[in-house]
Design an enzyme around this catalytic site. Structure first.
Site, PDB file in Angstrom:
ATOM      1  CG  ASP A  21      -1.349  -1.183   1.389  1.00  0.00           C
ATOM      2  OD1 ASP A  21      -1.179  -2.091   0.877  1.00  0.00           O
ATOM      3  OD2 ASP A  21      -3.548  -0.624   0.634  1.00  0.00           O
TER       4      ASP A  21
HETATM    5  C1  LIG Z   1      -1.961  -4.555  -5.431  1.00  0.00           C
HETATM    6  S1  LIG Z   1      -3.812  -4.214  -3.851  1.00  0.00           S
HETATM    7  C2  LIG Z   1      -2.480  -3.567  -2.537  1.00  0.00           C
HETATM    8  C3  LIG Z   1      -3.151  -3.785  -0.682  1.00  0.00           C
HETATM    9  O1  LIG Z   1      -4.100  -3.255  -0.781  1.00  0.00           O
HETATM   10  C4  LIG Z   1      -4.918  -3.831   0.304  1.00  0.00           C
HETATM   11  O2  LIG Z   1      -5.462  -3.849   0.813  1.00  0.00           O
HETATM   12  P1  LIG Z   1      -6.780  -3.624   1.070  1.00  0.00           P
HETATM   13  O3  LIG Z   1      -8.012  -5.095   0.736  1.00  0.00           O
HETATM   14  O4  LIG Z   1      -7.668  -3.074   2.473  1.00  0.00           O
HETATM   15  O5  LIG Z   1      -7.156  -2.026   0.287  1.00  0.00           O
HETATM   16  C5  LIG Z   1      -3.586  -5.323   0.424  1.00  0.00           C
HETATM   17  O6  LIG Z   1      -2.665  -4.498   1.644  1.00  0.00           O
HETATM   18  C6  LIG Z   1      -3.439  -4.914  -1.466  1.00  0.00           C
HETATM   19  O7  LIG Z   1      -2.289  -6.067  -0.834  1.00  0.00           O
END
Ligand SMILES: CSC[C@H]1O[C@H](OP(=O)(O)O)[C@H](O)[C@@H]1O
Length: 403
Positions: A267
């Site tokens: 992220d």
């Molecule tokens: C390529 S997605 C990157 C990242 O986003 C996800 O978090 P969320 O589902 O809370 O938006 C997850 O940390 C992924 O690795």
């Protein structure tokens, strides 16, 4: 069968998203008609995934401005560059507040804000004869639309490039020939989290396409269950051999299976390589180090925040306590167990409790993996590895050398 798209662009620049809160049992697309609906979709996690939320925010700006430019009569905010700026600038800041950890959302909004401010300044400095204020406002709106659409769709090509770069690097590192690589991933980083192909899941897809993958393991990734609900759906759709494990089983998997790598998304990555990713990633990194398993982060360079020296500067989102107490699926159409009993929401908190621990639940949505635990950082421009004797990366140097 193609992987589900997180965002679809419809005719007349309209957009809709698949409501990921309902997957995998219900595939329901929701039209996003306003910037406020985009903000809600991101904050409530109807759409999630660092690149995907940046794309939706950008495409919602493009959709709103496109409708305005085509409207007759045009809305008042298109009367001049100044009125356009007064209308759009706060919307960009508002979208940025939806979720704090992923850098992509903020970077996308700052990129559009820069196009806006530079264009407004250029108009103000224009010498006579000047374009009319209305024509100038429309031209600037069209510039923002073009940039927003670019942001909204640019990462699929990058994902394919970085997946090949990383997959070839791992194959060269481990050697071997056919269908032998076992890798673990955390959370969901496929088409549902991006504009297509995925980051860490793209890396895994590439290994499979090259005939190098034996099996992909993935964690359930409670409490939102990105793994058991989304990654499972994507890997089955792609016919990739896969096995789900509960978050508590990573250590046992490493004790009993020959694993070659942990491959995760990001992220936000700090300049020294410290990486924020879904909660549970740090646990896997510590266990991977214990078992001498390569730990690989796969993310576009847009996820690297060069303004942050190390992981201490990365804001960590804490989600509502209730979300950590629900058996996912009970929020929407109640799910039923094999005996047909309705699965109840396991609410363990005082109703209305807020804050990180006041409600009796600690629910951080992300954690930070220190660079020392990371073997490589794979982007569309480079595969960064730490230099001999260094405990961290120098991603500013990697970025400069890649240019
Ligand atoms: C390529 S997605 C990157 C990242 O986003 C996800 O978090 P969320 O589902 O809370 O938006 C997850 O940390 C992924 O690795």
């Amino acid at each position: 069968m193609d992987a589900l798209k997180s965002i679809r662009t419809l005719d007349q620049d309209k957009i809709d998203i698949v409501n990921q809160l309902l997957l995998p049992h219900i595939i329901e697309y929701v039209q996003i008609e306003t910037i406020e609906q985009a903000h809600d979709a991101i904050k409530s996690m109807k759409i999630r995934g660092a690149p995907a939320i940046g794309s939706l925010a950008s495409l919602s700006i493009a959709s709103t401005l496109s409708s305005a430019v085509k409207a007759t009569p045009r809305p008042d905010f298109l009367a001049s560059p100044a009125s356009l700026e007064a209308y759009i600038a706060p919307k960009l800041e508002y979208l940025f507040t939806a979720r704090p950890t992923a850098v992509n959302l903020g970077a996308a909004m700052r990129r559009l804000a820069k196009v806006l401010s530079q264009a407004v300044t250029a108009h103000q400095q224009q010498s006579e004869p000047r374009v009319s204020d209305t024509d100038a406002a429309v031209a600037i709106a069209n510039d923002i639309i073009a940039e927003a659409k670019l942001i909204g769709g640019e990462d699929k090509a990058q994902n394919i490039t970085m997946s090949k770069l990383g997959g070839d690097w791992l194959h060269k590192r481990v050697g071997g020939s056919r269908k032998y690589l076992n890798v673990l991933t955390v959370c969901n980083t496929g088409s549902l989290a991006t504009s297509g192909y995925g980051t860490a899941l793209g890396f895994i897809t590439y290994l499979h396409e090259q005939g190098l993958l034996e099996r992909a393991y993935y964690t359930q990734t409670a409490p939102y269950h990105q793994g058991s609900r989304l990654t499972s759906l994507e890997l089955h759709t792609l016919s990739i051999p896969s096995t789900m494990i509960c978050d508590t089983m990573v250590g046992s998997l490493f004790q009993h299976k020959s694993m070659h790598a942990v491959v995760v998304g990001a992220d936000r990555i700090a300049r020294n390589g410290d990486t924020a990713n879904k909660i549970g990633t740090y646990n896997a990194a510590v266990l991977a180090a214990r078992h001498k398993i390569a730990f690989i982060v796969v993310a576009p360079t847009s996820s690297v925040d060069l303004s942050i020296a190390d992981g201490s500067g990365i804001p960590i989102e804490h989600r509502p306590p209730l979300e950590a107490c629900l058996v996912r699926g009970a929020l929407h159409p109640p799910s039923y167990d094999a005996a047909g009993h309705k699965v109840q929401a396991q609410v363990l908190i005082t109703p209305g409790a807020v804050g990180e621990t006041e409600g009796g639940v600690y629910n951080p949505s992300f954690d930070v993996t220190p660079a020392e635990l990371i073997t490589a950082i794979v982007t569309e421009k480079y595969v960064a590895v730490k230099r001999e004797g260094e405990a961290s990366f120098e991603l500013l140097r990697e970025a400069e050398e890649a240019e």
